[in-house]
Design an enzyme around this catalytic site. Sequence first.
Site, short mmCIF file in Angstrom:
data_model
loop_
_atom_site.label_atom_id
_atom_site.label_comp_id
_atom_site.label_asym_id
_atom_site.label_seq_id
_atom_site.Cartn_x
_atom_site.Cartn_y
_atom_site.Cartn_z
N ARG A 111 76.27 61.80 -9.77
CA ARG A 111 76.96 62.90 -11.00
C ARG A 111 75.96 63.40 -10.98
O ARG A 111 75.39 62.88 -11.73
CB ARG A 111 78.00 62.92 -11.66
N HIS A 138 81.79 70.07 -4.94
CA HIS A 138 82.87 68.58 -5.69
C HIS A 138 83.92 68.67 -4.73
O HIS A 138 84.94 68.62 -4.56
CB HIS A 138 83.67 69.46 -6.57
N GLN A 141 86.79 66.12 -5.66
CA GLN A 141 87.71 66.88 -5.96
C GLN A 141 88.56 67.67 -4.73
O GLN A 141 90.23 67.84 -5.36
CB GLN A 141 86.87 67.94 -6.72
N ASP A 233 88.91 77.30 -12.15
CA ASP A 233 87.93 76.62 -13.14
C ASP A 233 87.37 76.90 -14.46
O ASP A 233 87.62 78.56 -14.85
CB ASP A 233 87.05 75.57 -12.12
N CYS A 273 90.83 71.94 -11.45
CA CYS A 273 90.05 70.52 -11.14
C CYS A 273 90.14 69.47 -12.87
O CYS A 273 90.56 68.25 -12.73
CB CYS A 273 88.75 70.58 -11.03
N ARG A 301 93.31 62.31 -7.34
CA ARG A 301 91.58 61.33 -7.73
C ARG A 301 91.43 60.48 -7.13
O ARG A 301 90.39 60.13 -6.52
CB ARG A 301 90.55 62.27 -8.21
N1 CP Z 1 87.64 67.18 -12.33
C1 CP Z 1 86.87 66.58 -12.43
O1 CP Z 1 85.36 65.72 -11.77
O2 CP Z 1 87.03 65.60 -14.03
P1 CP Z 1 85.60 64.88 -14.54
O3 CP Z 1 84.55 65.89 -14.73
O4 CP Z 1 86.46 64.41 -15.46
O5 CP Z 1 85.69 63.63 -14.27
N1 NVA Z 2 83.24 72.97 -12.14
C1 NVA Z 2 82.79 72.20 -13.40
C2 NVA Z 2 83.85 71.36 -12.39
C3 NVA Z 2 83.85 70.16 -13.73
C4 NVA Z 2 84.86 68.90 -12.67
C5 NVA Z 2 82.13 71.91 -13.80
O1 NVA Z 2 80.84 71.55 -13.00
O2 NVA Z 2 81.12 71.74 -15.16
#
Ligand code: CP
Ligand code: NVA
Length: 314
Positions: A111, A138, A141, A233, A273, A301
């Site tokens: 990530r 993502h 997700q 989101d 999400c 997930r």
């Molecule tokens: N939805 C998601 O990816 O959550 P986190 O940021 O908690 O991993």
């Molecule tokens: N769009 C959000 C998703 C978090 C899971 C971000 O990138 O912060």
Amino acid sequence: MKGTKINVTGKDLLTLLDYSPNEVAQLLEEAFALKSAQKNGEPHQHLAGKSLGMIFENASTRTRVSFEVGMTQLGGHALFLSPRDLQIGRGEPVVDTANVLSRYLDGIMIRTNSHEMVAELAKHASVPVINALTDAFHPCQALADLMTIYEQKQTLKGLKLVYMGDGNNVAHSLLAAGAKVGMNVTVASPKGYEVDKEILARAKEAAKETGAHIEAVHDPKAAVSGADVIYTDVWASMGYEGEQSEREKVFAPFQVNEELISYANPEFIFLHCLPAHRGEEVTASVIDGTHSFVYDQAENRLHAQKAVLAAVMG
Ligand code: CP
Ligand code: NVA
């Protein structure tokens, strides 16, 4: 959702656009099989003795815990790798990190903000690389989202999913996911916050194979008309927190609230999400209401990622 058996051993998962409709269908089928195995206490240690490295340059609750627990349930091991501890955080080149980690690990999950950096890591790693969120996509997700929709609607093809708000990583992955399974996806965003044009074009191209209708629009009420799934989101993703107050003004008409949901199909489901900001992108009455399946979505997930891990690392 039945397809023919796939072999994606060693394949990276950077975006679902790189997977065929059959591969996506098979990953979903395997995710449901693993979910039922776990619920029934049936052994499914497909990755015994294997190790996954998890590089987190950004915060996470769901992704970190579900990947780590998923590896344990599959009989393998997961290592949490913080850039504060890795030499990559002190400037070690991605190429060296990729080559060295590939000598120890059976898979790498990452990530980070830069999708290009993940693509470079994947190019040099000899083990599969799984995107656990970049500024562009993502995919894990989106697989969990497809599972959740299928559980509630018993189909995906021909449904209408409407994503409200920022044309971000999650929106991009829903475009890709819809295109691969034949689900229509409408992204409604304010001017200046639309989805990436190139990703939209790639999703539209992919949708030709499945018949999905993919579109990006600006009018939230018109978009949500007849929606089977409403998804939103955060307005300011990780890295954009500095724009929070400006975004609150621009995104206000895109809030998923009682008025907006009145335009949807009465049987619609609500997804997010998470993490969510009640009172911003969604009201508490919607996310905590009877149409919301966000906790099933978060649980999925785990199952979706176990399917990916078993498929690419098995
Ligand atoms: N939805 C998601 O990816 O959550 P986190 O940021 O908690 O991993
Ligand atoms: N769009 C959000 C998703 C978090 C899971 C971000 O990138 O912060």
